[in-house]
Scaffold this motif. Structure first.
Motif, short mmCIF file in Angstrom:
data_model
loop_
_atom_site.label_atom_id
_atom_site.label_comp_id
_atom_site.label_asym_id
_atom_site.label_seq_id
_atom_site.Cartn_x
_atom_site.Cartn_y
_atom_site.Cartn_z
N UNK A 279 -13.78 -9.45 24.93
CA UNK A 279 -12.46 -10.06 25.09
C UNK A 279 -12.66 -11.44 25.69
N UNK A 280 -12.10 -12.45 25.01
CA UNK A 280 -12.16 -13.84 25.45
C UNK A 280 -10.76 -14.25 25.84
N UNK A 281 -10.61 -14.75 27.09
CA UNK A 281 -9.30 -15.16 27.61
C UNK A 281 -9.34 -16.65 27.88
N UNK A 282 -8.27 -17.33 27.50
CA UNK A 282 -8.16 -18.78 27.72
C UNK A 282 -6.87 -19.06 28.48
N UNK A 283 -6.94 -19.93 29.48
CA UNK A 283 -5.76 -20.34 30.23
C UNK A 283 -5.72 -21.86 30.22
#
Length: 143
Positions: free
Chosen positions: A92-96
């Motif tokens: 899982x790759x999360x970007x903010x």
């Protein structure tokens, strides 16, 4: 209209969403690697999640019934709920606000919850990848 023309129209239509506000934009659920028969993408957004201005939602890579990998973002409290109901490794790759957060890897049959702290109004994007089974991306989430 030819198949190429139809594909081009779809791409142009997707690009028109880039400048839209999260509340006005349609859910864009992009999945790829259609070479693995039966796997598909499912996404959902929720603006009525109890966090004024926030947009919650999830992205899944699914093989019917109960075989899926899901990354769910809840804007109220900035919680991530990650589930791997597959027999494969999930990333899982999360970007903010365009910055990638630490990658989370989930073993087969496992789940995990992560509490984060983001600035109100931060733009959130999530990508779920099932090893050798493709990926799904959901944009338009808001902390």
């Amino acid at each position: 209209m030819t198949a190429v023309g139809a594909a081009l129209s779809a791409v142009i239509g997707s690009l028109m969403l880039i400048g839209a506000t999260p509340a006005a934009a349609a859910t864009v659920c992009n999945g790829w690697d259609g070479t693995v028969k039966g796997w598909f993408s499912v996404c959902r957004e929720d603006v009525a999640d109890g966090d004024e201005g926030g947009v919650s939602g999830y992205a899944e890579r699914r093989l019917g019934g109960t075989t899926y990998a899901r990354a769910e973002f809840r804007a109220k409290g900035e919680w991530w709920h990650l589930t791997n109901n597959t027999a494969h490794l999930v990333s899982v790759y999360r970007y903010v606000n365009g910055s990638i957060q630490p990658k989370v890897t989930i073993a087969a049959g496992k789940s995990e919850s992560i509490n984060s702290s983001y600035a109100e109004g931060a733009k959130v994007r999530v990508q779920v990848c099932v090893a050798d089974r493709g990926c799904t991306v959901l944009d338009n989430l808001v902390a």
